[in-house]
Design a protein around this motif. Sequence first.
Motif, PDB file in Angstrom:
ATOM      1  N   ILE A   1       0.870  -1.224  -0.110  1.00 26.15           N
ATOM      2  CA  ILE A   1      -0.033   0.001  -0.008  1.00 26.15           C
ATOM      3  C   ILE A   1       0.940   1.254   0.274  1.00 26.15           C
ATOM      4  CG2 ILE A   1      -1.710   1.331   1.239  1.00 26.15           C
ATOM      5  CD1 ILE A   1      -2.645  -1.341   2.437  1.00 26.15           C
ATOM      6  N   PRO A   2       0.731   1.912  -0.968  1.00 23.43           N
ATOM      7  CA  PRO A   2       1.610   3.334  -1.039  1.00 23.43           C
ATOM      8  C   PRO A   2       1.382   4.362   0.066  1.00 23.43           C
ATOM      9  CG  PRO A   2      -0.024   3.333  -2.870  1.00 23.43           C
ATOM     10  CD  PRO A   2      -0.148   2.020  -2.263  1.00 23.43           C
TER      11      PRO A   2
ATOM     12  N   PHE B   1      -0.815  13.756  -3.198  1.00 24.34           N
ATOM     13  CA  PHE B   1      -2.219  13.123  -2.937  1.00 24.34           C
ATOM     14  C   PHE B   1      -3.057  14.206  -2.544  1.00 24.34           C
ATOM     15  CE2 PHE B   1      -5.454  11.186  -0.218  1.00 24.34           C
ATOM     16  CZ  PHE B   1      -6.311  10.459  -1.119  1.00 24.34           C
ATOM     17  N   TRP B   2      -2.568  14.834  -1.229  1.00 22.38           N
ATOM     18  CA  TRP B   2      -3.311  15.752  -0.586  1.00 22.38           C
ATOM     19  C   TRP B   2      -3.454  17.093  -1.326  1.00 22.38           C
ATOM     20  CZ3 TRP B   2      -6.329  13.296   2.775  1.00 22.38           C
ATOM     21  CH2 TRP B   2      -5.659  12.163   3.518  1.00 22.38           C
TER      22      TRP B   2
END
Length: 56
Positions: A24-25, A31-32
Amino acid sequence: MSISPKRLEEIKNIPDSEIDTSDIPELDDHFWENAKMVKPITKKAIYIRLDRQALK
């Protein structure tokens, strides 16, 4: 997909330390920066009065 109650109980009892999350990265700043707030769609309760004849 359904999970049997027995399997669900087995999953609940797995300690966090035994869960492999290596694939899981991590969520980085990129991303945020692109994340958007999504509010859940909720149902609204309503009240309606009907004559008894309308229910027959």
